[in-house]
Scaffold this motif. Structure first.
Motif, PDB file in Angstrom:
ATOM      1  N   LEU A   4      12.746  10.077  15.692  1.00  0.00           N
ATOM      2  CA  LEU A   4      13.653   9.110  15.072  1.00  0.00           C
ATOM      3  C   LEU A   4      13.663   7.751  15.766  1.00  0.00           C
ATOM      4  CD1 LEU A   4      16.735  11.319  14.162  1.00  0.00           C
ATOM      5  CD2 LEU A   4      15.050  10.309  12.590  1.00  0.00           C
ATOM      6  N   HIS A   5      13.404   7.718  17.057  1.00  0.00           N
ATOM      7  CA  HIS A   5      13.440   6.434  17.777  1.00  0.00           C
ATOM      8  C   HIS A   5      12.412   5.439  17.235  1.00  0.00           C
ATOM      9  CE1 HIS A   5      10.332   8.749  19.900  1.00  0.00           C
ATOM     10  NE2 HIS A   5       9.798   7.576  20.220  1.00  0.00           N
ATOM     11  N   HIS A   6      11.387   5.929  16.544  1.00  0.00           N
ATOM     12  CA  HIS A   6      10.383   5.023  15.978  1.00  0.00           C
ATOM     13  C   HIS A   6      10.905   4.236  14.776  1.00  0.00           C
ATOM     14  CE1 HIS A   6       7.030   6.296  18.454  1.00  0.00           C
ATOM     15  NE2 HIS A   6       7.325   7.553  18.207  1.00  0.00           N
ATOM     16  N   VAL A   7      11.911   4.785  14.118  1.00  0.00           N
ATOM     17  CA  VAL A   7      12.405   4.137  12.901  1.00  0.00           C
ATOM     18  C   VAL A   7      13.874   3.729  12.994  1.00  0.00           C
ATOM     19  CG1 VAL A   7      10.706   5.105  11.306  1.00  0.00           C
ATOM     20  CG2 VAL A   7      12.762   6.421  11.851  1.00  0.00           C
ATOM     21  N   GLY A   8      14.461   3.886  14.159  1.00  0.00           N
ATOM     22  CA  GLY A   8      15.838   3.438  14.346  1.00  0.00           C
ATOM     23  C   GLY A   8      16.861   4.187  13.534  1.00  0.00           C
ATOM     24  N   ALA A   9      16.651   5.472  13.331  1.00  0.00           N
ATOM     25  CA  ALA A   9      17.602   6.283  12.556  1.00  0.00           C
ATOM     26  C   ALA A   9      18.283   7.305  13.454  1.00  0.00           C
ATOM     27  CB  ALA A   9      16.874   6.973  11.401  1.00  0.00           C
TER      28      ALA A   9
END
Length: 179
Positions: free
Chosen positions: A149-154
Motif C-alpha cells: 500500500l505504501h506505493h500508492v498512498g492508501a
C-alpha cells in the motif's frame, strides 16, 4: 503503458504497487486505481478477494449472498478486470487475466461472519480442501496488497485489510494454528 503501469520507461506508483503484490497484482492494482478497495468494508474485501482467487469446479453449488450486498462492488470489480482483459486481448495475448468468480461469495460471507466449519459445510458443495485453499489464497493476496500500500498512498486501507484477513483466517483455515 496504456493503463498507467509504466511511464517514460519507468514504473509508476501503480506499477510499483503491482510489482510488489506478486499474485493477482493486476486485479489489485486496477481495484486500487478505481478506488474500489478504499470503499470496501472488511466483509466486502474478504468476498472480493475470494472472487479473485476462486476457481469453480464442475458441480460446485453454494448458498448465495443476500441480494444487494455485492452489487456495487461486483460491478466495479468486473469493469476494472474487463478493461485490463480487453487491453490484453487488443495486444494479442493468448492468456488473459483471470475473470472474477463470485460463486464462493456465499460461503465466504458465512465464514467471515463467524459460522462454524460444520455450518459452512451445510451451505456448499465446495470441498473442504477447496474452501481452505481459497480462503488461504485470498488471505495471502490481501497480505500482499496490505504490504504494498505504501506505493500508492492508501495506508487507510491497511486496518480494513487486517480485519478482513482476521475474519477468514481462523479455525482450520489458520495454517499457523494447524502447526
Amino acid at each position: 503503458k496504456g493503463l498507467g503501469y509504466i511511464r517514460e520507461g519507468a514504473l509508476t506508483a501503480k506499477g510499483k504497487f503491482a510489482a510488489a503484490v506478486q499474485g493477482f497484482e493486476v486485479h489489485a492494482a486496477e481495484f486500487v486505481q478505481d478506488g474500489l478497495l478504499q470503499s470496501c468494508d472488511p466483509e466486502r474485501l474478504a468476498l472480493l478477494f475470494c472472487a479473485v482467487v476462486f476457481e469453480e469446479r464442475r458441480g460446485d453449488a453454494s448458498e448465495r449472498v443476500e441480494t444487494g450486498l455485492l452489487d456495487d462492488v461486483r460491478g466495479r470489480a468486473e469493469r476494472a478486470v474487463a478493461v485490463f482483459r480487453r487491453e490484453e486481448a487488443d495486444r494479442g495475448l493468448d492468456q488473459l487475466s483471470k475473470e472474477l468468480d463470485w460463486k464462493m461469495s456465499g460461503p465466504a460471507l458465512l465464514w467471515a461472519r463467524g459460522c462454524t466449519w460444520e455450518e459452512l459445510a451445510e451451505k456448499t458443495t465446495v470441498s473442504d480442501g477447496d474452501l481452505v485453499r481459497t480462503f488461504r489464497q485470498a488471505i495471502q493476496v490481501m497480505r500482499n496488497v496490505r504490504n504494498a500500500l505504501h506505493h500508492v498512498g492508501a495506508k487507510d486501507l491497511e486496518e480494513r485489510l487486517n480485519r478482513a484477513i482476521a475474519s477468514i483466517n481462523r479455525d482450520v483455515v489458520d495454517a499457523k494454528r494447524q502447526l
